[in-house]
Design an enzyme around this catalytic site. Structure first.
Site, PDB file in Angstrom:
ATOM      1  N   GLY A  44       0.847  -1.187   0.000  1.00 19.53           N
ATOM      2  CA  GLY A  44       0.000   0.000   0.000  1.00 19.53           C
ATOM      3  C   GLY A  44       0.889   1.246   0.000  1.00 19.53           C
ATOM      4  O   GLY A  44       1.522   1.545  -1.004  1.00 19.53           O
ATOM      5  N   SER A 111       6.489  -4.349  -1.921  1.00 19.58           N
ATOM      6  CA  SER A 111       6.089  -3.005  -2.336  1.00 19.58           C
ATOM      7  C   SER A 111       6.246  -2.060  -1.136  1.00 19.58           C
ATOM      8  O   SER A 111       7.335  -1.969  -0.571  1.00 19.58           O
ATOM      9  CB  SER A 111       4.667  -3.041  -2.886  1.00 19.58           C
ATOM     10  OG  SER A 111       4.369  -1.851  -3.568  1.00 19.58           O
ATOM     11  N   TRP A 112       5.180  -1.336  -0.727  1.00 21.40           N
ATOM     12  CA  TRP A 112       5.288  -0.537   0.498  1.00 21.40           C
ATOM     13  C   TRP A 112       5.698  -1.403   1.680  1.00 21.40           C
ATOM     14  O   TRP A 112       6.383  -0.948   2.589  1.00 21.40           O
ATOM     15  CB  TRP A 112       3.976   0.178   0.809  1.00 21.40           C
ATOM     16  CG  TRP A 112       3.877   0.583   2.247  1.00 21.40           C
ATOM     17  CD1 TRP A 112       3.163  -0.036   3.233  1.00 21.40           C
ATOM     18  CD2 TRP A 112       4.568   1.673   2.889  1.00 21.40           C
ATOM     19  NE1 TRP A 112       3.345   0.588   4.443  1.00 21.40           N
ATOM     20  CE2 TRP A 112       4.208   1.651   4.267  1.00 21.40           C
ATOM     21  CE3 TRP A 112       5.446   2.664   2.440  1.00 21.40           C
ATOM     22  CZ2 TRP A 112       4.685   2.577   5.177  1.00 21.40           C
ATOM     23  CZ3 TRP A 112       5.940   3.586   3.357  1.00 21.40           C
ATOM     24  CH2 TRP A 112       5.565   3.543   4.700  1.00 21.40           C
ATOM     25  N   ASP A 264       8.654  -4.396 -13.675  1.00 19.24           N
ATOM     26  CA  ASP A 264       7.870  -3.759 -12.623  1.00 19.24           C
ATOM     27  C   ASP A 264       7.812  -2.258 -12.921  1.00 19.24           C
ATOM     28  O   ASP A 264       8.817  -1.560 -12.824  1.00 19.24           O
ATOM     29  CB  ASP A 264       8.521  -4.024 -11.266  1.00 19.24           C
ATOM     30  CG  ASP A 264       7.685  -3.549 -10.097  1.00 19.24           C
ATOM     31  OD1 ASP A 264       6.847  -2.645 -10.277  1.00 19.24           O
ATOM     32  OD2 ASP A 264       7.881  -4.085  -8.982  1.00 19.24           O
ATOM     33  N   HIS A 292       4.908  -6.088 -11.281  1.00 19.44           N
ATOM     34  CA  HIS A 292       4.929  -5.734  -9.865  1.00 19.44           C
ATOM     35  C   HIS A 292       4.133  -6.681  -8.975  1.00 19.44           C
ATOM     36  O   HIS A 292       4.502  -6.916  -7.829  1.00 19.44           O
ATOM     37  CB  HIS A 292       4.383  -4.314  -9.696  1.00 19.44           C
ATOM     38  CG  HIS A 292       4.374  -3.825  -8.286  1.00 19.44           C
ATOM     39  ND1 HIS A 292       5.532  -3.538  -7.586  1.00 19.44           N
ATOM     40  CD2 HIS A 292       3.352  -3.582  -7.411  1.00 19.44           C
ATOM     41  CE1 HIS A 292       5.233  -3.127  -6.368  1.00 19.44           C
ATOM     42  NE2 HIS A 292       3.914  -3.147  -6.233  1.00 19.44           N
TER      43      HIS A 292
END
Length: 315
Positions: A44, A111-112, A264, A292
């Site tokens: 996120g 990711s985050w 990505d 991604h």
């Protein structure tokens, strides 16, 4: 080495942990109660965990903890920006570790989630046995400019057109700020439309072969993702420039596996490459036929292989 998901299992314990006067963080554990501890840090910010996350870890070996960060998933209040910062999330992870009686754990983030995993590990290196990272995001202004300032738009022009059309021309020089303003509106219709547009743009760019526009972008999920992401991005994620790269010496002694999609477009491979170049014990695997999303088969296989490979490094 195993490259397929483990069978689905249920959580064996769950709860809501009060972490402030406002926030309660949802958590769950699964796998072997006496196994090697691991914690899954979702993306996120604002994404939330899902049952399939458990299937990346051998339930006979790992004692896995999933948790939803402030404002998202099953944590409450939903989509709240109050006291929602990176230092607060790091503190939440420590509260949860202590609450569960875990001495040290493997930290897994995509990711985050890779951002928060790195920030947590650098703040508490003595509580970490190793890291697994996917689609590395360092929360730099250059990364935000790439994805929300026109870079990725050169690859996905039709999706960018729909994303940009939601914002008047005279505000498009700061798309994150423009969306952030709308996502804090008192008009629920404005908020919902902005949240869905924001989320559809991210989803459109997340796979090597894009899915039909908007698939899976339900309004509740989109609201948390869009509000929390823009909130973090306009505040530089409460990190100083290059903080996570400069902090590698704090965790250089720890083993790390990085799984990165070659194509990505959300978090380009240069981030993972730069991180691995500074980290002697990091092993970078670039998956050629992937973007991604963690749900792309090469990424899934790489992540399962990473959790299996780390078994011998964290005991």
């Amino acid at each position: 080495m195993r490259s397929t998901l483990f069978p689905a299992i249920d959580a064996h314990a769950s709860g809501q942990l009060p972490v402030s006067g406002v926030h309660r963080v949802y958590w769950e554990t699964s796998g072997n109660p006496a196994g090697q501890p691991a914690v899954f840090v979702h993306g996120g910010p604002g994404g939330g965990c899902a049952p399939w996350n458990r299937r990346l870890f051998d339930p006979d070996f790992w004692r896995l903890t999933l948790f939803d960060q402030r404002g998202c998933g099953r944590s409450t209040p939903h989509a709240s920006l109050h006291e929602n910062t990176t230092p607060a999330l790091i503190a939440d992870m420590e509260r949860l570790r202590i609450h569960l009686g875990v001495e040290r754990w493997l930290v897994f983030g995509g990711s985050w989630g890779s951002t928060l995993a790195l920030a947590y590990a650098q703040a508490h290196p003595d509580r970490v046995t190793g890291l697994i990272l996917r689609g590395v995001f360092l929360a730099s202004r250059a990364e935000i400019a790439w994805f929300y300032g026109g870079g990725a738009a050169r690859i996905f022009p039709e999706a960018w057109q729909a994303f940009a059309a939601h914002i008047p021309v005279d505000e498009r020089d700061d798309m994150v700020g423009a969306y952030y303003k709308r996502l804090r509106s008192s008009d629920e219709e404005i908020v919902e439309e902005a949240a869905l547009a924001w989320t559809r743009w991210e989803m459109a760019c997340s796979r090597l072969v894009p899915e039909p526009d908007g698939r899976g972008a339900d309004s509740r999920f989109a609201l948390a993702l869009a509000r929390v992401e823009t909130h973090f991005f306009v505040h530089d994620a409460w990190l100083t420039p290059d903080q996570l790269l400069d902090g590698v010496p704090l965790i250089a002694h720890l083993p790390c596996r990085i799984v990165q999609g070659r194509y990505d477009m959300v978090c380009p491979p240069i981030n993972a490459w730069q991180l691995a170049q500074r980290w002697p014990r990091a092993r970078l695997e670039i998956e050629t036929h992937a973007g991604h999303s963690a749900l792309e088969p090469p990424i899934l296989a790489g992540l399962v292989a990473a959790t299996e490979a780390m078994r011998s490094e964290v005991v």
